[in-house]
Design a protein around this motif. Structure first.
Motif, PDB file in Angstrom:
ATOM      1  N   SER A   1     -23.132 -20.253 -49.577  1.00 17.04           N
ATOM      2  CA  SER A   1     -24.070 -20.195 -48.440  1.00 17.04           C
ATOM      3  C   SER A   1     -24.900 -21.467 -48.268  1.00 17.04           C
ATOM      4  O   SER A   1     -25.300 -21.792 -47.165  1.00 17.04           O
ATOM      5  N   GLY A   2     -25.177 -22.185 -49.343  1.00 15.30           N
ATOM      6  CA  GLY A   2     -25.892 -23.463 -49.235  1.00 15.30           C
ATOM      7  C   GLY A   2     -27.404 -23.324 -49.138  1.00 15.30           C
ATOM      8  O   GLY A   2     -28.137 -24.262 -49.453  1.00 15.30           O
ATOM      9  N   VAL A   3     -27.895 -22.159 -48.685  1.00 17.01           N
ATOM     10  CA  VAL A   3     -29.339 -21.888 -48.643  1.00 17.01           C
ATOM     11  C   VAL A   3     -29.535 -20.446 -49.092  1.00 17.01           C
ATOM     12  O   VAL A   3     -28.957 -19.538 -48.492  1.00 17.01           O
TER      13      VAL A   3
ATOM     14  N   VAL B   1     -30.129 -30.281 -55.508  1.00 14.61           N
ATOM     15  CA  VAL B   1     -30.794 -29.094 -54.961  1.00 14.61           C
ATOM     16  C   VAL B   1     -32.270 -29.408 -54.711  1.00 14.61           C
ATOM     17  O   VAL B   1     -32.907 -30.088 -55.523  1.00 14.61           O
ATOM     18  N   ILE B   2     -32.790 -28.922 -53.580  1.00 13.56           N
ATOM     19  CA  ILE B   2     -34.248 -28.918 -53.409  1.00 13.56           C
ATOM     20  C   ILE B   2     -34.701 -27.463 -53.304  1.00 13.56           C
ATOM     21  O   ILE B   2     -34.069 -26.650 -52.619  1.00 13.56           O
TER      22      ILE B   2
ATOM     23  N   MET C   1     -33.686 -22.034 -52.289  1.00 12.30           N
ATOM     24  CA  MET C   1     -32.839 -23.010 -52.970  1.00 12.30           C
ATOM     25  C   MET C   1     -31.913 -23.629 -51.913  1.00 12.30           C
ATOM     26  O   MET C   1     -31.197 -22.896 -51.226  1.00 12.30           O
ATOM     27  N   ILE C   2     -31.961 -24.938 -51.748  1.00 18.02           N
ATOM     28  CA  ILE C   2     -31.208 -25.593 -50.666  1.00 18.02           C
ATOM     29  C   ILE C   2     -30.250 -26.644 -51.227  1.00 18.02           C
ATOM     30  O   ILE C   2     -30.649 -27.499 -52.021  1.00 18.02           O
TER      31      ILE C   2
ATOM     32  N   ASN D   1     -28.764 -29.895 -51.159  1.00 21.92           N
ATOM     33  CA  ASN D   1     -29.245 -31.140 -50.547  1.00 21.92           C
ATOM     34  C   ASN D   1     -28.104 -32.064 -50.124  1.00 21.92           C
ATOM     35  O   ASN D   1     -28.346 -33.136 -49.578  1.00 21.92           O
ATOM     36  N   SER D   2     -26.868 -31.674 -50.407  1.00 19.49           N
ATOM     37  CA  SER D   2     -25.730 -32.476 -49.939  1.00 19.49           C
ATOM     38  C   SER D   2     -25.214 -31.936 -48.607  1.00 19.49           C
ATOM     39  O   SER D   2     -24.360 -32.546 -47.972  1.00 19.49           O
ATOM     40  N   ARG D   3     -25.710 -30.781 -48.204  1.00 19.70           N
ATOM     41  CA  ARG D   3     -25.221 -30.177 -46.959  1.00 19.70           C
ATOM     42  C   ARG D   3     -26.340 -29.884 -45.957  1.00 19.70           C
ATOM     43  O   ARG D   3     -26.177 -30.058 -44.753  1.00 19.70           O
ATOM     44  N   PHE D   4     -27.475 -29.409 -46.446  1.00 22.19           N
ATOM     45  CA  PHE D   4     -28.559 -28.983 -45.557  1.00 22.19           C
ATOM     46  C   PHE D   4     -29.712 -29.983 -45.569  1.00 22.19           C
ATOM     47  O   PHE D   4     -30.091 -30.487 -46.625  1.00 22.19           O
ATOM     48  N   MET D   5     -30.250 -30.238 -44.384  1.00 24.38           N
ATOM     49  CA  MET D   5     -31.486 -31.010 -44.269  1.00 24.38           C
ATOM     50  C   MET D   5     -32.647 -30.020 -44.133  1.00 24.38           C
ATOM     51  O   MET D   5     -32.434 -28.864 -43.789  1.00 24.38           O
TER      52      MET D   5
END
Ligand SMILES: [Fe+2]
Length: 294
Positions: free
Chosen positions: A40-42, A107-108, A264-265, A267-271
């Motif tokens: 999911s990325g987020v 990850v951010i 949890m995001i 950071n290589s896909r989501f801004m």
């Protein structure tokens, strides 16, 4: 009891709920959590009553190594957890440390202590932005690398947070090493011994978990600051800026904060970014981490 998982926004993001009021986030399955994060990325964790200490412990449980962030004020004894950007202004879409990509974290994380009216944290799927971009704009970002920089970084902070040395000479040696090993990375020591770090890189990156192309970078912040964008010193053409503005407006997703939430995001896909707010009680903290080598 079956755990409730819902969509977060209109894309791949997910909300995972605690099964009761006192469930410990550390009891979540590492394998299942990582699987959910990768697909999911987020991921928003709700109902676990997260504190900065829990955020660190949970990140470590998932085998992420916390990284220090020289640009923000820390609030824990290990200097890993930081307050988010000061002020109450809106912050445009960006990937964390994408202007200093050799230290770009995997990850951010954001944790919420006090939500307020407004000030929502925003996120954008860089894969979606790239897929929706016009052919001409894509071509521009394929043909031209972007030039991102951060300036006036105190050398002792670079040593303390990232490089590990003690003197300005140590700092210089480490930066020389980075410049030798990472194409496009360069630096300049200013007269007052602060440092300009510059990175010439592609605005389009491969996502770490799905190997897709993503427009996931620092371009929009740089543009809003009036900076040059491309390696040849040019700025964003007006029509490209208009197109990007429309894409960012259309695909912005919000995190509807509740106290104790954790996000949890990838950071290589989501801004990420935020909306402006007026209430100074807002308290969001953040942490960056990398996949551990162990
Ligand atoms: Fe950020």
């Amino acid at each position: 009891m079956k755990r409730k998982i819902e969509s977060l926004g209109r894309g791949s993001g997910k909300i995972i709920y605690s099964t009761n009021d006192c469930e410990d986030i550390l009891s979540l399955s590492k394998a299942e959590t990582l699987e959910l994060f990768k697909s999911s990325g987020v991921v928003l964790f709700r109902g676990f009553g997260i504190t900065p200490t829990y955020m660190e412990s949970f990140s470590e449980k998932l085998n992420f190594r916390c990284t220090k962030n020289f640009s923000k004020e820390s609030i824990d004894s290990f200097d890993f957890v930081n307050l988010v950007e000061e002020g109450m202004d809106a912050i445009p879409a960006h990937a964390e440390h994408a202007s200093f990509s050799v230290i770009r974290p995997d990850v951010i994380w954001f944790g919420c202590k006090t939500p307020v009216q407004g000030g929502e944290t925003l996120f954008w799927d860089g894969v979606q932005i790239w897929n929706e971009m016009s052919k001409n704009t894509k071509q521009l970002f394929i043909e031209k690398k972007v030039k991102m920089s951060i300036d006036n970084v105190p050398w002792n902070e670079l040593n303390e947070w990232i490089l590990g040395g003690e003197t300005l000479e140590d700092c210089k040696q480490s930066l020389d090493n980075l410049a030798d090993n990472f194409e496009g990375f360069s630096y300049h020591i200013n007269e007052d011994s602060t440092i300009l770090v510059q990175d010439i890189t592609s605005a389009v990156v491969k996502t770490k978990n799905s190997n897709q192309d993503a427009f996931c970078n620092f371009v929009w912040v740089s543009h809003e600051r009036g900076n040059e964008i491309f390696e040849d010193g040019s700025k964003l053409p007006e029509e490209v800026a208009d197109e990007l503005q429309k894409l960012y407006d259309k695909f912005a997703e919000e995190i509807p904060w509740q106290a104790g939430d954790l996000v949890m995001i990838d950071n290589s896909r989501f801004m990420h970014g935020r909306r402006e707010f007026k209430d100074n009680r807002r308290l969001i903290y953040t942490l960056t981490s990398n996949l551990s080598l162990h």
